[in-house]
Design a protein around this motif. Structure first.
Motif, PDB file in Angstrom:
ATOM      1  N   LYS A  63      15.878   7.784  10.547  1.00  0.00           N
ATOM      2  CA  LYS A  63      14.593   8.148   9.935  1.00  0.00           C
ATOM      3  C   LYS A  63      14.282   7.248   8.749  1.00  0.00           C
ATOM      4  N   ALA A  64      15.316   6.976   7.933  1.00  0.00           N
ATOM      5  CA  ALA A  64      15.117   6.128   6.758  1.00  0.00           C
ATOM      6  C   ALA A  64      14.714   4.715   7.173  1.00  0.00           C
ATOM      7  N   GLY A  65      15.354   4.183   8.236  1.00  0.00           N
ATOM      8  CA  GLY A  65      14.993   2.844   8.714  1.00  0.00           C
ATOM      9  C   GLY A  65      13.536   2.766   9.139  1.00  0.00           C
ATOM     10  N   GLU A  66      13.063   3.810   9.849  1.00  0.00           N
ATOM     11  CA  GLU A  66      11.650   3.825  10.264  1.00  0.00           C
ATOM     12  C   GLU A  66      10.725   3.886   9.055  1.00  0.00           C
ATOM     13  N   MET A  67      11.094   4.746   8.060  1.00  0.00           N
ATOM     14  CA  MET A  67      10.255   4.874   6.856  1.00  0.00           C
ATOM     15  C   MET A  67      10.236   3.567   6.062  1.00  0.00           C
ATOM     16  N   TRP A  68      11.372   2.895   5.990  1.00  0.00           N
ATOM     17  CA  TRP A  68      11.436   1.628   5.232  1.00  0.00           C
ATOM     18  C   TRP A  68      10.554   0.560   5.880  1.00  0.00           C
ATOM     19  N   GLN A 116       7.875   1.095   7.496  1.00  0.00           N
ATOM     20  CA  GLN A 116       6.475   1.470   7.311  1.00  0.00           C
ATOM     21  C   GLN A 116       5.989   1.303   5.870  1.00  0.00           C
ATOM     22  N   LEU A 117       6.930   1.045   4.921  1.00  0.00           N
ATOM     23  CA  LEU A 117       6.520   0.864   3.523  1.00  0.00           C
ATOM     24  C   LEU A 117       5.692  -0.405   3.361  1.00  0.00           C
ATOM     25  N   GLY A 118       4.766  -0.361   2.407  1.00  0.00           N
ATOM     26  CA  GLY A 118       3.952  -1.535   2.133  1.00  0.00           C
ATOM     27  C   GLY A 118       4.681  -2.565   1.297  1.00  0.00           C
ATOM     28  N   ASP A 139       3.857  -3.771  -1.637  1.00  0.00           N
ATOM     29  CA  ASP A 139       3.913  -3.410  -3.061  1.00  0.00           C
ATOM     30  C   ASP A 139       5.087  -2.487  -3.353  1.00  0.00           C
ATOM     31  N   GLU A 140       5.280  -1.485  -2.499  1.00  0.00           N
ATOM     32  CA  GLU A 140       6.381  -0.543  -2.710  1.00  0.00           C
ATOM     33  C   GLU A 140       7.727  -1.228  -2.535  1.00  0.00           C
ATOM     34  N   LYS A 141       7.826  -2.138  -1.551  1.00  0.00           N
ATOM     35  CA  LYS A 141       9.096  -2.839  -1.347  1.00  0.00           C
ATOM     36  C   LYS A 141       9.406  -3.791  -2.499  1.00  0.00           C
ATOM     37  N   GLU A 142       8.376  -4.401  -3.105  1.00  0.00           N
ATOM     38  CA  GLU A 142       8.606  -5.330  -4.223  1.00  0.00           C
ATOM     39  C   GLU A 142       9.259  -4.631  -5.407  1.00  0.00           C
ATOM     40  N   GLU A 143       8.894  -3.361  -5.619  1.00  0.00           N
ATOM     41  CA  GLU A 143       9.480  -2.600  -6.733  1.00  0.00           C
ATOM     42  C   GLU A 143      10.988  -2.490  -6.572  1.00  0.00           C
TER      43      GLU A 143
END
Length: 716
Positions: free
Chosen positions: A579-584, A586-588, A590-594
């Motif tokens: 589930k976490a892999g799928e959510m990661w 789908q993150l944009g 901007d959120e991943k840059e943080e």
């Protein structure tokens, strides 16, 4: 409109099975060629007197009738084809294409009409069904009833066995019984074999390979009768597809092959080919059981009443005239030995493969005939058992594969040139998949292209030559190894002037000679040992150093794990990671840059801490010192074990050798002297080993004094 109209996937019904093929309308004739058998129906335009367009089970069909009484039916047309074909008929043929509806009421009461080779059952002038009388095998009559039985076709999924017609009583013409009249009309056109009258000629005791045995062949006007000791076969000439006359490889025999469709049956066995074997030296004088006028009128000069010549020539000549088909002979192909065939094996039985002008035929057991039209590609493969032969594989468009194995390597060039000249697609030649044999790439320029199989064969030949050279060189070195010693041994053994000696001395000499020979033999077989690569030492983990930083994904997972659990109660650990892999994903951005920034800061801190740790002396130095101490300690223990074990073995051996029984001492003084010598030599070896062990112990003490203390000892 063009001069021709062509249609693919047009079907023709033959004894209950549908065979596809190609139909072509031209200004001169109508030609249909079956894809399965390659049989060609050629209908001259001048003989056409009927053309009907009908709605049938496979879409739409055409029924053509000729003035000679033949009827041809072809199905598989589309509704839009009617306009094209009708316009072509109006422009080029004298016959118009008319539409004819079939009766679909399902009535079983109507009128039976005999029109040529067809029996048509009509209801209100519309045909309900038609029966080709050539499919009728038997006709039986009863009271007001006629029963028709039909030939069976193995290719048909469902076969019609029989049909019964009820003929009402009435006044027939000239007082004839209507049932008998119906039966006579059927039998006049049916394919019923009745051996009435005399045979045209008879060939006695011919050798037949399939079916195996010796048969008398009786030639009748409409069929061939094989009469054997156990079985009889009646073969109508209408079932003969092709005739082949093939020379044997020994140039003394001839094969005469008759291709049959449908095949002759014996129980569950089907014989698609009738193969006769003749000797070239066997001659015959033949007289036909017909008058000269009948022979001239019927065969038009192809046969004469009195004929003489080779037996195979007479049989082939008579069959050609009666069947009215050409005889196929091998073309221009010549193998390595000059023969027109290739020796090979198919399905674990040896036979001959004949490359023809339009196909291949294998004789025999089982016989195989493959036309170039049905071949998708061929393949030259390496032999499974030896490199002196190769396999020739043929793959058909229907997906069947035929492998002809154990072909001599010398035949490769001839067969390859033949396949190349016939523009067949060669599978292992390096061409792209999907290329057809008719493309321009199969021209003469193909000879210059790279032939993978030929290159492989050349490489294997070079390897074998090198191996043979190396074997010869090894043999020469073996023969010249210490020749002086071997010659001396032989001279000593067979020398007449040699002085006699005691038995003990002879025994010592023999043992010395045997030892020399054994040493020489061992020296021959000695192989060079390959140097082993040193094993890579495993990296030991440094427990005292700083821990590696987590990635951006792991930082995000640690912070959001509890949230995932609360949103999905009862979720397992593996499902959390999925589930976490799928959510990661789908993150944009901007959120991943943080999280990537946080991971970068952690990485900087880790690099700084690691640098400080190394400067303070942690990491590699301690690990290296531990390894050295372990190695030195291990060497000391091994030396101690070896020295202790050697002393124990010597003590045991010395005790056994020193003991001698009283009886043994009294029997021979010479043996006692020998034992004294041995005991002296062993005592010397004992003293030497003791001195060695003392030296080793002293060396070990010196090493122990000279080695510096380890870090652990310092700490103690």
């Amino acid at each position: 409109m063009g001069d021709t109209l062509e249609f693919n996937e047009i079907y023709q019904e033959i004894k209950g099975s549908w065979n596809d093929g190609r139909l072509r309308f031209s200004k001169q004739n109508v030609v249909y060629k079956s894809s399965k058998t390659g049989k060609v129906d050629n209908i001259p335009v001048g003989e056409l007197n009927l053309a009907q367009w009908r709605r049938v089970c496979l879409g739409h069909g055409i029924k053509l009738a000729t003035s000679t009484g033949h009827v041809y039916k072809y199905d598989g047309f589309r509704d839009t084809d009617f306009e094209k074909i009708s316009e072509f008929f109006k422009a080029n043929y004298k016959v118009e294409l008319t539409e004819k509806d079939m009766c679909v009421k399902g009535w079983n009461w109507g009128t039976a009409k005999f029109s040529g080779p067809l029996l048509s059952f009509d209801i209100n002038d519309s045909a309900a069904f038609e029966i080709p009388l050539s499919s009728v095998s038997q006709c039986a009559t009863g009271k007001n009833e006629v029963t028709l039985e039909f030939h069976q076709n193995d290719d048909a999924e469902v076969s019609l066995m029989e049909v019964r017609f009820y003929v009402p009583p009435g006044q027939a013409d000239e007082g004839q019984d209507p049932v008998e009249g119906f039966a006579q009309n059927v039998l006049s056109k049916a394919d019923v074999i009745q051996a009435t009258g005399d045979a045209v000629c008879i060939f006695k005791e011919l050798q037949c390979l399939t079916p195996r045995g010796r048969y008398d062949i009786r030639i009748y006007p409409t069929f061939l009768h094989l009469h054997g000791k156990t079985f009889d076969y009646k073969i109508p000439y209408t079932t003969v597809l092709r005739l082949f006359l093939l020379p044997h490889k020994d140039q003394r025999q001839m094969f005469f092959v008759i291709s049959l469709d449908p095949p002759i049956k014996q129980g569950q066995t089907r014989y698609h080919f009738l193969i006769l074997l003749f000797s070239k030296e066997e001659d015959i004088s033949l007289t036909l059981n017909m008058s000269e006028e009948d022979v001239e009128r019927r065969f038009e000069g192809k046969l004469s009443k009195n004929m003489s010549g080779s037996l195979y020539e007479m049989v082939s000549r008579v069959m050609k005239a009666l069947v009215n088909r050409k005889i196929t002979v091998p073309g221009n192909f010549q193998g390595h030995s000059g023969a027109q065939c290739i020796t090979c094996s198919y399905k674990a039985s040896s036979g001959l493969l004949y490359p023809l002008e339009r196909g291949f035929i294998y004789v025999h057991k089982p016989p195989v005939h493959l036309r170039f039209e049905e071949i998708s590609c061929v393949n030259f493969a390496r032999g499974t058992t030896t490199t002196r032969s190769f396999d020739f594989e043929i793959e058909t468009k229907q997906g069947n594969q035929y492998t002809f194995s154990s072909i001599e390597r010398e035949e490769y060039g001839k067969l390859f040139d033949f396949v190349n000249a016939k523009k067949l697609n060669i599978k292992n030649r390096g061409f792209k998949e999907g290329m057809k044999g008719n493309n321009n790439e199969y021209s003469d320029s193909d000879d210059d292209q790279h032939d993978a199989y030929l290159e492989r064969m050349k490489a294997e030949g070079k390897i074998r030559e090198e191996a043979n050279d190396s074997d010869e060189s090894e043999g020469e070195s073996d023969e010249s190894f210490n020749p002086g010693e071997e010659d001396d041994d032989i001279a000593e053994e067979y020398d007449s002037n040699a002085s006699e000696s005691d038995s003990s001395e002879e025994g010592d000499g023999d043992s010395e000679d045997e030892a020399r020979k054994k040493k020489a033999k061992k020296a021959k077989v000695v192989k060079e040992k390959k140097e082993r690569k040193p094993r890579k030492e495993k990296k030991q983990k440094d427990t005292g150093g700083p821990k590696r930083p987590m990635s951006a994904y792991m930082l995000w997972l640690n912070s959001s794990r509890e949230r995932i659990k609360s949103e999905n109660p009862g979720i397992s650990v593996t499902e959390i990671s999925k589930k976490a892999g799928e959510m990661w994903r789908q993150l944009g951005k901007d959120e991943k840059e943080e999280w990537e920034e946080k991971a970068g800061e952690a990485k900087k801190q880790y690099d700084k801490a690691k640098k400080e740790y190394k400067e303070s002396g942690g990491g590699g130095s301690t690990a290296a010192s531990k390894k050295e101490s372990k190695k030195k300690g291990g060497k000391k223990e091994e030396k101690k074990r070896k020295s202790a074990g050697g002393e124990k073995e010597r003590e045991r051996g010395g005790g056994n050798d020193s003991f001698k029984s009283k009886e043994f001492i009294e029997t021979s003084e010479e043996s006692s002297s020998d034992t004294d010598r041995k005991s002296k030599s062993k005592s010397k070896s004992k003293s030497k080993s003791k001195s060695k062990s003392k030296k080793e112990s002293e060396d070990e003490e010196e090493e122990a004094v000279s080695t510096p203390p380890t870090s652990e000892e310092d700490s103690d």
